[in-house]
Enzyme design. Structure first.
Site, PDB file in Angstrom:
ATOM      1  N   GLU A 113      89.560 -59.110  76.575  1.00 28.35           N
ATOM      2  CA  GLU A 113      88.895 -59.821  77.686  1.00 28.35           C
ATOM      3  C   GLU A 113      89.947 -60.501  78.558  1.00 28.35           C
ATOM      4  OE1 GLU A 113      86.932 -62.816  75.445  1.00 28.35           O
ATOM      5  OE2 GLU A 113      85.329 -61.497  74.760  1.00 28.35           O
ATOM      6  N   LYS A 115      91.847 -63.598  80.150  1.00 26.27           N
ATOM      7  CA  LYS A 115      92.007 -65.000  79.765  1.00 26.27           C
ATOM      8  C   LYS A 115      91.772 -65.828  81.029  1.00 26.27           C
ATOM      9  CE  LYS A 115      94.968 -68.027  77.077  1.00 26.27           C
ATOM     10  NZ  LYS A 115      94.898 -69.224  77.867  1.00 26.27           N
ATOM     11  N   TYR A 223      82.337 -66.426  76.390  1.00 25.85           N
ATOM     12  CA  TYR A 223      82.961 -65.306  75.683  1.00 25.85           C
ATOM     13  C   TYR A 223      82.909 -65.435  74.169  1.00 25.85           C
ATOM     14  CZ  TYR A 223      86.682 -68.771  76.223  1.00 25.85           C
ATOM     15  OH  TYR A 223      87.393 -69.933  76.252  1.00 25.85           O
ATOM     16  N   CYS A 405     116.406 -92.264 109.229  1.00 20.99           N
ATOM     17  CA  CYS A 405     115.151 -91.519 109.328  1.00 20.99           C
ATOM     18  C   CYS A 405     115.264 -90.412 110.376  1.00 20.99           C
ATOM     19  CB  CYS A 405     114.018 -92.469 109.687  1.00 20.99           C
ATOM     20  SG  CYS A 405     112.500 -91.592 110.081  1.00 20.99           S
TER      21      CYS A 405
HETATM   22  S1  IVH Z   1      88.862 -67.123  72.609  1.00 20.26           S
HETATM   23  C1  IVH Z   1      89.501 -68.955  68.524  1.00 20.26           C
HETATM   24  N1  IVH Z   1      88.620 -65.876  74.895  1.00 20.26           N
HETATM   25  O1  IVH Z   1      92.288 -69.878  76.120  1.00 20.26           O
HETATM   26  C2  IVH Z   1      89.426 -68.274  69.824  1.00 20.26           C
HETATM   27  N2  IVH Z   1      89.704 -67.969  74.863  1.00 20.26           N
HETATM   28  O2  IVH Z   1      94.737 -70.555  74.637  1.00 20.26           O
HETATM   29  C3  IVH Z   1      89.494 -69.172  70.933  1.00 20.26           C
HETATM   30  N3  IVH Z   1      90.426 -68.756  77.075  1.00 20.26           N
HETATM   31  O3  IVH Z   1      91.054 -72.620  74.357  1.00 20.26           O
HETATM   32  C4  IVH Z   1      89.368 -68.746  72.297  1.00 20.26           C
HETATM   33  N4  IVH Z   1      89.684 -67.046  78.221  1.00 20.26           N
HETATM   34  O4  IVH Z   1      90.201 -72.189  76.730  1.00 20.26           O
HETATM   35  C5  IVH Z   1      89.078 -66.967  74.257  1.00 20.26           C
HETATM   36  N5  IVH Z   1      88.318 -64.682  76.869  1.00 20.26           N
HETATM   37  C6  IVH Z   1      88.756 -65.765  76.236  1.00 20.26           C
HETATM   38  C7  IVH Z   1      89.397 -66.818  76.917  1.00 20.26           C
HETATM   39  C8  IVH Z   1      89.870 -67.903  76.195  1.00 20.26           C
HETATM   40  C9  IVH Z   1      90.293 -68.201  78.283  1.00 20.26           C
HETATM   41  C10 IVH Z   1      91.091 -70.045  76.807  1.00 20.26           C
HETATM   42  C11 IVH Z   1      90.291 -71.006  75.966  1.00 20.26           C
HETATM   43  C12 IVH Z   1      91.148 -71.302  74.775  1.00 20.26           C
HETATM   44  C13 IVH Z   1      92.504 -70.993  75.301  1.00 20.26           C
HETATM   45  C14 IVH Z   1      93.440 -70.687  74.177  1.00 20.26           C
END
Ligand code: IVH
Length: 668
Positions: A113, A115, A223, A405
Site C-alpha cells: 500500500e 505510505k 488501512y 539594513c
Molecule cells: S501500517 C503495525 N499502513 O506509517 C502497522 N501504516 O511508520 C502499522 N502509515 O504509524 C502501520 N500509511 O502512521 C500502515 N498504508 C499504511 C500506512 C501507514 C502510512 C503510517 C502510520 C504508521 C507509520 C509507521
C-alpha cells in the site's frame, strides 16, 4: 431595547444553525467564512452579555462549539505500533529474507500500500456506532480526538453489518490542493504558514475547538484494524474488502505480490503512481497478507516483524545560485534568499529557496554562482541540501553579511541567529507593515494593496502607519493607475476602517506573536487599547493563550517610543480603541458621536429638530455630501445629495433608521 436584542439573538441562532447544516451536512457553505465568523461572534457577544438567554442547543453550545480544555486519554487495547524503515532495494531484500527464514523457508504473499504522509489514527465502533477516535500517542494510549474526527465528512458515524467491536486504523492527511488552499488563506490573513501538509494535519488535530477543525481540509484513508470481534478477518485483503464494504475511504492503489520480483515491481509502479495521487505519500508499506503468518513472526516492542516501510527518495535537483537577495520582514528580520536558475522538482518549478539566516549561509558556505542540490520533501519551500564545491570555478562570490539594513542603511542588531533592522522608519519594513495593517484579515482596507502601498512609500506620502489617514484626494488621485472613483473609494475605505473592531487594530499593528486569534482574546480581556498598553506582564500573561514570551512581546511593543507615537497618532485620527463589550455599553453615544451627517429631502419634522438631536449626541451636521460624510439622513423626494451619497458609498438613513440609530441600535 432588550426585547430587540432578544429577537436578534433568536434570529442569529436560527441563521447560524442553517449555515451549519449547509456546511457540515451538505458540504455546501451558504455564506463566506468571514461572514459566518461575524455572525458567530455577534452571537457570542450577546451570550456573554445575557448568559441567561443561552439556548441549550445554541450553535455555541453544541459539542464542537465549545473548546475542550484538554484531550482525555484513550488506551489502545491493541497497541499502535510503528514501522521499521528501509531506504534501498537491498534492505528490502534483506527484510524479505528475514521473513522467509522466520516462516521456515516459505515465501508469503505480501500486501502493498502507499505510505500516506499524515497522522495515524484509531477509530472504535461498537455495535456499528462510532465510540471514539484517538491518536497514536505513545502507541499504548493516545488523545481522544473524537470531536475533531467527527468533522470529517468521509468518516461514517454508523456502520451496517460491521463486527460488534471494530477498531479501524488509518491516516488523517491533507490533499496537496487542500493544503495549498489552507496556506493561501493563512497568507491572506497574515498568519504563519504551515511548512508542509503533515504539520498542518498534526496541528489541526491538536486543536481543542472542533469548529475550527471543521474548516480545515482534512481527509482520511483507512488501512488497518485494531481490536475486532472474534473471527471476523484473517488477512490484509479481507481488511481492504471489509473497509470498502463498510464505505470507509481506502487507498485507490493496493497490490498483492507473491514473489520478490513482484514486490520490487509493485514498489516501482507505486513510485510512478504516487506522483498523480491527490495526497502526499513518502513510501510503500509492505505487509504479510495472512494474519496467521503475521502472528508466527510477532513484533518487537516498537514495530511488527511482518511489515516494513520502503521510503522513496525525496526528489532532488541540481541548480545554480544566480544571486542572493535580502528580504526584510515587517519586524525587520533580514532573510537571505537564494535566487536560483529555475529547476523542476516534485511537480513545480523552483526558482527561490530560503537560506534561513546568515549563520546558515556561512555554515553551508553558499556562494553566488555555486551549484547546489535542492530538495523538496513535501515542504513548500525547498531547502538547499548541499553545495557542490567540486563544481566551483573560482568565480563564485562569497555572501557578505550586510552591516547596515539593505532597505534603509539603518543599524542592524544580531538577535540569536537573526539579523534585524531596528529603524522604525525603514521603508522596506514600512511597506510590509502597511500591507499587513491593510489586508483583509486585519483592518480590511479595500484598495490599499501592494501596488498602492509601494507607491505611497516610494513617493514618501506615507512615512508611518498613521499617515494613511492624512492622505488627501489629490494625493491619492496622483498615484499611477488610480482613477478618480478608485481614489474616492480608497478614502472611504480608510474612513470606514476607523470603525473596525479593536481586535483588527491590535492584529494590524503587527505586534510580534500576536495573530488574529490572540488579538480577539486581548480584546475580550481588556476594555480598550489603553488598558492593554498599560497592562503589566502578569496581567497580559493572565489572558488565555498568552504565554510568557507573548506577554513580553506585547509589553515591550507598548514601551517602544515610536510605537507609542503611532498609537497616539492613530487615536488622533479617530480609530476605534474600544473593545466590543465597551462599544455596546456606550453605543447610544458612539453611533452618532463624532459622525458627520447631512440632512436632505422632506422629513416628518423640521430639519432643525434632527439637527439638534445630532448635535446633542455629539455629531456634526454639514450642508454638502463629501467623502467625509458618514451618514445622509434622507427624507422623501431627496435629489442630488442622495445621488452623490450613493456614488460615494455614504450610508443613507431613512427617518426610521435614524431614530433607530439615535436609540443606540446599529443600522444593518
Ligand atoms: S501500517 C503495525 N499502513 O506509517 C502497522 N501504516 O511508520 C502499522 N502509515 O504509524 C502501520 N500509511 O502512521 C500502515 N498504508 C499504511 C500506512 C501507514 C502510512 C503510517 C502510520 C504508521 C507509520 C509507521
Amino acid at each position: 431595547m432588550s426585547g430587540d436584542k432578544k429577537a436578534r439573538y433568536q434570529a442569529l441562532v436560527e441563521e447560524i444553525r442553517e449555515h451549519d447544516v449547509a456546511y457540515y451536512v451538505h458540504a455546501e457553505p451558504s455564506i463566506s467564512d468571514r461572514d459566518y465568523d461575524k455572525l458567530y461572534r455577534e452571537l457570542l457577544d450577546i451570550e456573554e452579555k445575557y448568559p441567561d438567554w443561552v439556548y441549550e442547543d445554541s450553535p455555541t453550545q453544541k459539542v464542537g462549539g465549545i473548546p475542550l480544555k484538554n484531550f482525555d486519554q484513550v488506551a489502545h487495547v491493541v497497541p499502535m505500533l510503528s514501522l521499521d524503515n528501509t531506504y534501498s532495494r537491498d534492505e528490502l531484500e534483506s527484510f524479505i529474507e528475514r521473513v522467509v527464514k522466520g516462516l521456515a523457508g516459505e515465501m508469503p504473499e505480501f500486501a502493498i500500500e502507499p505510505k500516506v504522509d499524515g497522522v495515524a489514527i484509531s477509530i472504535r465502533y461498537e455495535q456499528g456506532k462510532l465510540v471514539y477516535a484517538a491518536t497514536r500517542g505513545d502507541g499504548r494510549s493516545g488523545d481522544n480526538i473524537t470531536e475533531n474526527l467527527r468533522t470529517l465528512k468521509q468518516l461514517p458515524v454508523s456502520l451496517r453489518g460491521a463486527p460488534d467491536v471494530l477498531e479501524v486504523r488509518g491516516e488523517v492527511f491533507m490533499t496537496h490542493a487542500g493544503f495549498l488552499r489552507l496556506n493561501q488563506q493563512r497568507e491572506k490573513e497574515g498568519l504563519a504558514l504551515f511548512a508542509n501538509a503533515r504539520n498542518a494535519t498534526a496541528g489541526t488535530l491538536k486543536l481543542l475547538d472542533s469548529k475550527i477543525v471543521a474548516r480545515r481540509p482534512l481527509s482520511i484513508i483507512l488501512y488497518g484494524t485494531g481490536e475486532v470481534s472474534m473471527g471476523a478477518i484473517s488477512s490484509q485483503q479481507q481488511i481492504w474488502d471489509m473497509l470498502a464494504d463498510l464505505k470507509f475511504p481506502i487507498s485507490e492503489w493496493t497490490h498483492l505480490a507473491k514473489s520478490r520480483q513482484e514486490v520490487q515491481q509493485a514498489i516501482e509502479h507505486l513510485d510512478e503512481k504516487r506522483k498523480s495521487l491527490a495526497y502526499p505519500t513518502d513510501g510503500a508499506v509492505i505487509k504479510i497478507n495472512r494474519f496467521d503468518l503475521r502472528e508466527s513472526l510477532g513484533s518487537t516492542s516498537k514495530a511488527p516483524r511482518w511489515a516494513i516501510a520502503y521510503k522513496y527518495e525525496a526528489e532532488q535537483a541540481e541548480t545554480r545560485v544566480r544571486d542572493v537577495t535580502f528580504q526584510i520582514g515587517r519586524t525587520g528580520v533580514i532573510t537571505p534568499v537564494a535566487e536560483l536558475e529555475p529547476v523542476f522538482v516534485s511537480g513545480t518549478t523552483v526558482s527561490r529557496a530560503t537560506l534561513h539566516n546568515f549563520k546558515e549561509v556561512s555554515r553551508k558556505d553558499i556562494r553566488v554562482g555555486d551549484w547546489v542540490v535542492i530538495e523538496k520533501a513535501g515542504e513548500i519551500i525547498p531547502a538547499v541540501i548541499e553545495v557542490r564545491t567540486e563544481r566551483r570555478s573560482g568565480d563564485e562570490s562569497k555572501i557578505e553579511t550586510p552591516e547596515t539594513c539593505p532597505g534603509c542603511e539603518g543599524k542592524l542588531v544580531q538577535e540569536n541567529v537573526f539579523l534585524r533592522c531596528i529603524d522604525p522608519a525603514c521603508p522596506s519594513q514600512l511597506r510590509r507593515i502597511l500591507q499587513h495593517f491593510a489586508h483583509r484579515g486585519a483592518m480590511d482596507i479595500e484598495g490599499l494593496g501592494e501596488a498602492v502601498v509601494e507607491q505611497l512609500v516610494a513617493q514618501e506620502l506615507v512615512e508611518k502607519i498613521d499617515d494613511i489617514y492624512e492622505l488627501s484626494l489629490e494625493q491619492v488621485e496622483g498615484l499611477e493607475r488610480m482613477g478618480k472613483k478608485s481614489a474616492q473609494n480608497l478614502l472611504i475605505a480608510l474612513n470606514k476602517s476607523k470603525e473596525q473592531p479593536l481586535w483588527r487594530l491590535i492584529f494590524g499593528l503587527g505586534i510580534q506573536h500576536v495573530g488574529a486569534g490572540l488579538a480577539r482574546q486581548l480584546e475580550s480581556a481588556f476594555a480598550d487599547l489603553d488598558a492593554i498598553a498599560s497592562a503589566d506582564r502578569e496581567q497580559l500573561a493572565a489572558v488565555e493563550d498568552v504565554g510568557e514570551v507573548v506577554a513580553e512581546s506585547i509589553y515591550q511593543y507598548f514601551r517602544n517610543e515610536s510605537n507609542v507615537k503611532v498609537i497616539e497618532a492613530l487615536r488622533e485620527s479617530g480609530l476605534n480603541f474600544k473593545s466590543a463589550a465597551e462599544v455596546i455599553l456606550d453605543e447610544e453615544h458612539s453611533l452618532i458621536q463624532g459622525k458627520k451627517f447631512v440632512i436632505t429631502g422632506t422629513l416628518s419634522q423640521p430639519r432643525d429638530t434632527f439637527k439638534e438631536k445630532i448635535l446633542a449626541a455629539g455629531g456634526k451636521v454639514s450642508g454638502s455630501v463629501s467623502a467625509n460624510t458618514d451618514y445622509l439622513l434622507a427624507g422623501e423626494s431627496a435629489g442630488s445629495k442622495l445621488e452623490k451619497a450613493r456614488q460615494l458609498g455614504v450610508v443613507v438613513l431613512s427617518e426610521e433608521q435614524f431614530e433607530n440609530l439615535a436609540q443606540g441600535n446599529a443600522v444593518v
